[in-house]
Design an enzyme around this catalytic site. Structure first.
Site, mmCIF file in Angstrom:
data_model
loop_
_atom_site.group_PDB
_atom_site.id
_atom_site.type_symbol
_atom_site.label_atom_id
_atom_site.label_comp_id
_atom_site.label_asym_id
_atom_site.label_seq_id
_atom_site.Cartn_x
_atom_site.Cartn_y
_atom_site.Cartn_z
ATOM 1 N N HIS A 48 7.158 -2.895 4.474
ATOM 2 C CA HIS A 48 5.782 -2.482 4.726
ATOM 3 C C HIS A 48 5.716 -1.099 4.704
ATOM 4 O O HIS A 48 6.532 -0.328 5.329
ATOM 5 C CB HIS A 48 4.748 -3.128 5.481
ATOM 6 C CG HIS A 48 3.589 -3.280 5.025
ATOM 7 N ND1 HIS A 48 2.445 -1.924 5.449
ATOM 8 C CD2 HIS A 48 2.602 -4.241 4.428
ATOM 9 C CE1 HIS A 48 1.180 -2.304 4.886
ATOM 10 N NE2 HIS A 48 1.374 -3.621 4.275
ATOM 11 N N GLN A 53 16.807 -11.388 4.529
ATOM 12 C CA GLN A 53 16.954 -12.731 4.906
ATOM 13 C C GLN A 53 15.579 -13.164 5.018
ATOM 14 O O GLN A 53 14.307 -12.435 4.850
ATOM 15 C CB GLN A 53 17.680 -13.112 6.053
ATOM 16 C CG GLN A 53 19.215 -12.590 5.859
ATOM 17 C CD GLN A 53 20.156 -12.751 7.117
ATOM 18 O OE1 GLN A 53 19.527 -13.519 8.340
ATOM 19 N NE2 GLN A 53 21.261 -12.334 7.065
ATOM 20 N N ASP A 54 15.410 -14.495 5.368
ATOM 21 C CA ASP A 54 13.905 -15.396 5.527
ATOM 22 C C ASP A 54 13.162 -14.364 6.440
ATOM 23 O O ASP A 54 13.408 -14.030 7.299
ATOM 24 C CB ASP A 54 14.164 -16.532 6.325
ATOM 25 C CG ASP A 54 15.333 -17.231 5.530
ATOM 26 O OD1 ASP A 54 16.417 -16.967 5.834
ATOM 27 O OD2 ASP A 54 15.126 -18.474 4.995
ATOM 28 N N HIS A 99 9.043 -0.989 8.695
ATOM 29 C CA HIS A 99 7.557 -0.454 8.312
ATOM 30 C C HIS A 99 7.462 1.039 8.066
ATOM 31 O O HIS A 99 8.031 1.891 9.250
ATOM 32 C CB HIS A 99 6.644 -0.906 9.433
ATOM 33 C CG HIS A 99 5.097 -0.795 8.918
ATOM 34 N ND1 HIS A 99 4.627 0.411 8.625
ATOM 35 C CD2 HIS A 99 4.265 -1.605 8.828
ATOM 36 C CE1 HIS A 99 3.368 0.421 8.131
ATOM 37 N NE2 HIS A 99 3.030 -0.989 8.414
ATOM 38 N N GLU A 138 1.055 -1.060 -0.058
ATOM 39 C CA GLU A 138 0.035 0.036 -0.066
ATOM 40 C C GLU A 138 0.771 1.189 -0.063
ATOM 41 O O GLU A 138 0.590 2.088 -0.757
ATOM 42 C CB GLU A 138 -1.135 -0.084 1.099
ATOM 43 C CG GLU A 138 -0.535 0.477 2.362
ATOM 44 C CD GLU A 138 -1.389 -0.110 3.620
ATOM 45 O OE1 GLU A 138 -2.185 0.909 4.370
ATOM 46 O OE2 GLU A 138 -1.638 -1.238 3.770
ATOM 47 N N HIS A 149 16.779 -12.366 9.674
ATOM 48 C CA HIS A 149 15.615 -13.205 9.625
ATOM 49 C C HIS A 149 14.603 -12.605 10.840
ATOM 50 O O HIS A 149 14.798 -11.962 11.800
ATOM 51 C CB HIS A 149 15.959 -14.439 10.435
ATOM 52 C CG HIS A 149 17.166 -15.019 9.772
ATOM 53 N ND1 HIS A 149 17.329 -15.695 8.641
ATOM 54 C CD2 HIS A 149 18.208 -15.037 10.390
ATOM 55 C CE1 HIS A 149 18.374 -16.011 8.523
ATOM 56 N NE2 HIS A 149 19.013 -15.782 9.611
ATOM 57 N N ASN A 189 27.052 -12.709 1.309
ATOM 58 C CA ASN A 189 26.170 -12.859 0.644
ATOM 59 C C ASN A 189 26.338 -12.484 -1.036
ATOM 60 O O ASN A 189 25.948 -12.968 -1.836
ATOM 61 C CB ASN A 189 24.946 -12.090 0.958
ATOM 62 C CG ASN A 189 24.391 -13.100 2.263
ATOM 63 O OD1 ASN A 189 23.447 -14.104 1.971
ATOM 64 N ND2 ASN A 189 24.613 -12.838 3.190
ATOM 65 N N GLU A 191 -0.129 4.037 3.513
ATOM 66 C CA GLU A 191 -0.661 4.580 2.399
ATOM 67 C C GLU A 191 0.007 5.966 2.063
ATOM 68 O O GLU A 191 0.235 6.694 3.058
ATOM 69 C CB GLU A 191 -2.077 4.803 2.591
ATOM 70 C CG GLU A 191 -2.414 5.372 0.848
ATOM 71 C CD GLU A 191 -4.047 5.512 1.142
ATOM 72 O OE1 GLU A 191 -4.738 5.677 0.113
ATOM 73 O OE2 GLU A 191 -4.698 5.158 2.312
#
Length: 160
Positions: A20, A14-15, A60, A1, A55, A140, A23
Site C-alpha cells: 500500500h 505470500q498469504d 507501506h 491510492e 505471510h 517458489n 497518495e
C-alpha cells in the site's frame, strides 16, 4: 491510492501480504515526500527482483525493498528503504529509515531512527537465515515452473 506500485521478477508474495502507498499525486502534481526514487523513476512502493514477502507482512509506501531481500512474517516496512540482500525477521518494524545492503533486522525489533538502522548487524556466514531468501525464491520459482509445464501439457478441450 499511491502509485505506481512496482513488483519485480521472481518476487514471492505470500498469504495476506499488504502492499500500500500514500497518495502520490495531488491535483496532478507529484508529492515528493510520498514516493521513492529508483533508477530515476518514482514509485509509491518498489519491490525489486527476487524478494520474498512472507505471510502477513506489510510494505507501506513510500517504501523500497532491494533485490534478494526477505521480509518476515508480520513485519512492517513503512516510509523506509531496505537495501539488497537483507533480512527483516518476523514482527520487526522498519519505519522512516534507510537500511544498508547486507543487514538484518532482528525479530521484533523497532527500527525507527537512522542511528538504529546504521547499527544493524551485518549478515555473515554464521547468520542462520543467510540463505533463507534464496531457498524461498528457488522453491517458489520451481512451483511456478511446475504449474506452467502442467498447463502446457493439458490437451485443448472443445465443447461440441
Amino acid at each position: 491510492e499511491g502509485q505506481p506500485i512496482w513488483v519485480g521478477n521472481d518476487v514471492n508474495i505470500q498469504d495476506c501480504v499488504v502492499l500500500h502507498a500514500l497518495e502520490t499525486h495531488e491535483h496532478g502534481d507529484l508529492i515528493s515526500s510520498a514516493v521513492v526514487e529508483v533508477d530515476g523513476k518514482f514509485y509509491g512502493v518498489h519491490i525489486d527482483d527476487r524478494v520474498s514477502l512472507a505471510h502477513q507482512c506489510q510494505v507501506h509506501g513510500p517504501a523500497s525493498i532491494g533485490t534478494d531481500t526477505f521480509v518476515g512474517m508480520q513485519a512492517l516496512v513503512f516510509r523506509a528503504t531496505v537495501g539488497k540482500n537483507c533480512v527483516i525477521e518476523p514482527k520487526a518494524l522498519v519505519m522512516g529509515v534507510d537500511v544498508a545492503d547486507g543487514r538484518y533486522v532482528p525479530a521484533g525489533a523497532l527500527i525507527t531512527t537512522q542511528e538504529a538502522a546504521d547499527n544493524l548487524p551485518l549478515i555473515t556466514e554464521n547468520y542462520p537465515l543467510k540463505n533463507l531468501n534464496n531457498a524461498v525464491v528457488n522453491v517458489n520459482t520451481q512451483l511456478a515452473s511446475g504449474y506452467q509445464q502442467q498447463q502446457q501439457q493439458k490437451p485443448n478441450l472443445r465443447v461440441a
